[in-house]
Design a protein around this motif. Structure first.
Motif, mmCIF file in Angstrom:
data_model
loop_
_atom_site.group_PDB
_atom_site.id
_atom_site.type_symbol
_atom_site.label_atom_id
_atom_site.label_comp_id
_atom_site.label_asym_id
_atom_site.label_seq_id
_atom_site.Cartn_x
_atom_site.Cartn_y
_atom_site.Cartn_z
ATOM 1 N N LEU A 1 0.817 -1.212 0.000
ATOM 2 C CA LEU A 1 0.000 0.000 0.000
ATOM 3 C C LEU A 1 0.852 1.263 0.000
ATOM 4 N N SER A 2 1.993 1.201 0.693
ATOM 5 C CA SER A 2 2.917 2.334 0.673
ATOM 6 C C SER A 2 3.418 2.595 -0.740
ATOM 7 N N GLN A 3 3.715 1.514 -1.448
ATOM 8 C CA GLN A 3 4.173 1.662 -2.834
ATOM 9 C C GLN A 3 3.067 2.212 -3.729
ATOM 10 N N LEU A 4 1.806 1.796 -3.514
ATOM 11 C CA LEU A 4 0.696 2.352 -4.287
ATOM 12 C C LEU A 4 0.601 3.857 -4.093
ATOM 13 N N TYR A 5 0.770 4.279 -2.856
ATOM 14 C CA TYR A 5 0.713 5.717 -2.552
ATOM 15 C C TYR A 5 1.794 6.470 -3.320
ATOM 16 N N HIS A 6 3.022 5.973 -3.272
ATOM 17 C CA HIS A 6 4.133 6.645 -3.961
ATOM 18 C C HIS A 6 3.956 6.590 -5.473
ATOM 19 N N GLU A 7 3.506 5.455 -5.987
ATOM 20 C CA GLU A 7 3.302 5.335 -7.431
ATOM 21 C C GLU A 7 2.227 6.323 -7.906
ATOM 22 N N HIS A 8 1.150 6.440 -7.122
ATOM 23 C CA HIS A 8 0.077 7.362 -7.494
ATOM 24 C C HIS A 8 0.582 8.804 -7.547
ATOM 25 N N LYS A 9 1.435 9.151 -6.594
ATOM 26 C CA LYS A 9 1.999 10.509 -6.605
ATOM 27 C C LYS A 9 2.879 10.737 -7.820
ATOM 28 N N LYS A 10 3.436 9.643 -8.352
ATOM 29 C CA LYS A 10 4.269 9.740 -9.552
ATOM 30 C C LYS A 10 3.443 9.636 -10.832
ATOM 31 N N GLY A 11 2.122 9.472 -10.666
ATOM 32 C CA GLY A 11 1.256 9.386 -11.835
ATOM 33 C C GLY A 11 1.105 7.987 -12.400
ATOM 34 N N VAL A 12 1.508 6.975 -11.636
ATOM 35 C CA VAL A 12 1.403 5.591 -12.094
ATOM 36 C C VAL A 12 0.234 4.920 -11.374
ATOM 37 N N LYS A 13 -0.725 4.380 -12.150
ATOM 38 C CA LYS A 13 -1.868 3.701 -11.565
ATOM 39 C C LYS A 13 -1.507 2.230 -11.347
ATOM 40 N N ALA A 14 -0.738 1.982 -10.300
ATOM 41 C CA ALA A 14 -0.323 0.617 -9.975
ATOM 42 C C ALA A 14 -1.452 -0.097 -9.242
ATOM 43 N N GLY A 15 -1.383 -1.426 -9.217
ATOM 44 C CA GLY A 15 -2.415 -2.213 -8.561
ATOM 45 C C GLY A 15 -1.867 -3.076 -7.441
ATOM 46 N N TYR A 16 -2.806 -3.604 -6.669
ATOM 47 C CA TYR A 16 -2.469 -4.492 -5.552
ATOM 48 C C TYR A 16 -3.309 -5.760 -5.668
ATOM 49 N N ALA A 17 -2.710 -6.896 -5.379
ATOM 50 C CA ALA A 17 -3.448 -8.160 -5.294
ATOM 51 C C ALA A 17 -2.800 -9.028 -4.234
ATOM 52 N N LYS A 18 -3.553 -10.030 -3.808
ATOM 53 C CA LYS A 18 -3.059 -10.898 -2.741
ATOM 54 C C LYS A 18 -3.087 -12.347 -3.208
ATOM 55 N N PHE A 19 -1.971 -13.036 -2.982
ATOM 56 C CA PHE A 19 -1.874 -14.447 -3.345
ATOM 57 C C PHE A 19 -1.759 -15.258 -2.059
ATOM 58 N N GLU A 20 -2.872 -15.824 -1.636
ATOM 59 C CA GLU A 20 -2.919 -16.643 -0.426
ATOM 60 C C GLU A 20 -3.591 -17.949 -0.815
ATOM 61 N N THR A 21 -2.906 -19.069 -0.664
ATOM 62 C CA THR A 21 -3.458 -20.340 -1.130
ATOM 63 C C THR A 21 -4.681 -20.767 -0.325
ATOM 64 N N PHE A 22 -4.653 -20.518 0.996
ATOM 65 C CA PHE A 22 -5.753 -20.966 1.852
ATOM 66 C C PHE A 22 -6.300 -19.812 2.676
ATOM 67 N N PRO A 23 -7.601 -19.876 3.038
ATOM 68 C CA PRO A 23 -8.581 -20.864 2.596
ATOM 69 C C PRO A 23 -8.869 -20.718 1.104
ATOM 70 N N ILE A 24 -9.319 -21.785 0.479
ATOM 71 C CA ILE A 24 -9.628 -21.739 -0.952
ATOM 72 C C ILE A 24 -11.023 -21.141 -1.120
ATOM 73 N N TRP A 25 -11.070 -19.986 -1.781
ATOM 74 C CA TRP A 25 -12.269 -19.148 -1.790
ATOM 75 C C TRP A 25 -13.476 -19.804 -2.466
ATOM 76 N N ASN A 26 -13.241 -20.677 -3.458
ATOM 77 C CA ASN A 26 -14.366 -21.273 -4.182
ATOM 78 C C ASN A 26 -14.628 -22.722 -3.782
ATOM 79 N N LEU A 27 -14.207 -23.098 -2.572
ATOM 80 C CA LEU A 27 -14.641 -24.344 -1.943
ATOM 81 C C LEU A 27 -15.602 -23.984 -0.810
ATOM 82 N N PRO A 28 -16.497 -24.894 -0.415
ATOM 83 C CA PRO A 28 -17.421 -24.597 0.686
ATOM 84 C C PRO A 28 -16.675 -24.265 1.980
ATOM 85 N N LEU A 29 -17.341 -23.519 2.830
ATOM 86 C CA LEU A 29 -16.743 -23.095 4.100
ATOM 87 C C LEU A 29 -16.256 -24.288 4.915
ATOM 88 N N ASN A 30 -17.063 -25.352 4.972
ATOM 89 C CA ASN A 30 -16.711 -26.522 5.788
ATOM 90 C C ASN A 30 -16.090 -27.653 4.975
#
Length: 493
Positions: A187-216
């Protein structure tokens, strides 16, 4: 081993999905990488077919587009915080990670020391990085983080942090362990990139929990078991349900922090690119399960293993009653008991019949082989030798290593190396077997069976010495122990 996960499909789909996410921004994506990049054995246990280095291989498919930034908390350096699985401090783990990444051709751009407040140990570590020609940057504590958004998203908040110079479209932010400040770095990098005029993005890579499997689903419950000490809880993502009317699974910390993140995105970018914590993720693992029943059974075994691990950690004084209570609850929720792990009964029955500690190993064909304590060998070494005989189709009474060859090893241990236990451990019996294999065809044939022990289940009627635990782990075997010591001594190693 029955396969329940298509690893090649995962490598292809995951790298393509990350490329798609990069294209949604100005060709710049900061990817917070949760979990282990190397040696993800939890994933390989609950998703049979998932290779422990799958995430690394996925990044290698994108190595010309990716660079890695490693975040480490200054407080962790100051406190000599250690990785539990490796037993090394976080600062040493940073150096190990750099070596590991560069050895396979991945580019490590820099190290960022987060939560820096002039800690002497952090200064010394930064000097070491400088001497190794590794670029480093400093990020500082922000008062009221993460709720004081007006201060955080300002020149006195993220603006005070060093801007990390990067040169590639995909910047992977990883760390030696949790609490290192990966998300804040992104998020700190997004802030600095935005000030520089770069529309950078953020995403998260977390294997678990698996979002498209049932809760249980057992795979997701196994994740809760693996993080019982952190009090993580899987839950339905309410923001995703509200936005799309679709049920997805996330975990409590991401759900709880999402309103804050959403406000930060809005303040930095003008509008938030995401409507839910699930939207932020890029994990495709759930799409690559090809046999749900295989993964479910593997996850049930993992839940039972985690339960025994929690009991042993409590006995050693490194675990908590709260973690054990949660594991017991997850066992009941999944209708599981020790009976779901056949090696447990086999080890306990052997101990009862002999009056000595015993170890049982379940071979790939379901056959269970046990070993007991003797004058020459500990139960782990005995079970290992007996299993190799069985895999080689040899008679149990056959001697693969002569007693005359073992006794000198015992003498060295007790007379010169200060050991009070003359019995051979697993590493010692394997060395003796290797020496015998030079002149004994049966020993050679038995030694050639070692690879077949990978993914075999092991249970010990007592907590094992660390050397035996490490050998079973290196062989890729899945070990559990009863939460008791073999002796009543106060010191155990």
């Amino acid at each position: 081993m029955k396969i329940g996960f298509d690893n090649q499909k995962y490598l292809d789909m995951q790298s393509e999905h990350i490329r798609e996410r990069i294209s949604k921004f100005d060709g710049k994506l900061y990817l917070e990488f949760g979990g282990k990049l190397f040696d993800d054995y939890h994933a390989s246990r609950v998703l049979p077919g998932f290779e422990p280095d799958s995430k690394l291989k996925m990044l290698l498919k994108m190595k010309d587009e990716a660079e890695i930034v490693i975040a480490i908390g200054a407080d962790a350096i100051e406190q000599n915080k250690k990785r539990g699985d490796l037993g090394i401090t976080y600062d040493l783990e940073v150096l190990r990670l750099i070596d590991s990444f560069t050895s396979v051709g991945l580019y490590v751009g820099s190290v960022v020391i987060t939560k820096y407040a002039n800690q002497p140990a952090a200064d010394a570590f930064r000097a070491k990085l400088d001497a190794l020609n590794i670029k480093s940057y400093l990020h500082y504590p922000i008062e009221g983080y993460p709720s004081n958004i007006s201060l955080i998203v300002s020149d006195e908040g993220y603006g005070k942090n060093d801007y990390i110079e990067t040169s590639r479209p995909l910047v992977v932010i990883t760390a030696p362990g949790p609490g290192s400040g990966k998300m804040a770095t992104c998020l700190s990098q997004l802030y600095h990139e935005h000030k520089k005029g770069v529309k950078a993005g953020y995403a998260k890579f977390e294997t678990f929990p698996i979002w498209n499997l049932p809760l249980n689903h057992p795979v997701n419950i196994a994740y809760e078991a693996a993080t019982a000490d952190l009090s993580d809880v899987n839950m339905i993502d309410p923001y995703h349900m509200e936005a799309y009317g679709v049920t997805t699974v996330n975990y409590n910390r991401d759900v709880e922090i999402f309103p804050v993140l959403n406000a930060m995105f809005t303040q930095i970018l003008g509008e938030s690119p995401y409507k839910s914590p699930t939207d932020m993720g890029v994990n495709m693992a759930g799409n690559c399960i090809i046999d749900d029943s295989v993964c479910a059974e593997a996850s049930h075994q993992e839940i039972v293993r985690r339960y025994y691990q929690g009991l042993c950690e409590l006995k050693k004084g490194t675990g908590t009653k709260e973690a054990v209570y949660k594991l017991e609850l997850l066992m009941k929720q999944s209708n599981l008991s020790a009976d779901n792990r056949p090696v447990v009964k086999a080890a306990l029955d052997r101990e009862e019949s002999t009056g000595h500690a015993a170890v049982a190993i379940e071979l790939p064909d379901g056959q269970i082989i046990s070993g007991k304590t003797s004058d020459l060998m500990g139960p782990s070494a005995a079970a290992l030798i007996n299993s190799l005989k069985a895999l080689a189709g040899m008679d149990h009474s056959l001697h693969l290593v002569n007693k005359e060859a073992l006794e000198p090893i015992q003498a060295i241990k007790t007379n010169y190396l200060g050991s009070q236990n003359p019995r051979l451990h697993t590493d010692e019996i394997l060395i003796a077997l290797s020496v015998s294999a030079a002149t004994n065809e049966n020993s050679k044939k038995a030694l050639e069976q070692l690879y077949k022990l990978r993914n075999c289940e092991v249970h010990s009627s007592v907590m094992l010495a660390s050397v035996d635990e490490k050998v079973f782990k290196k062989l890729g075997m899945h070990l559990t122990c009863e939460p008791k010591y073999e002796t009543n001594k106060k010191y155990h190693n």
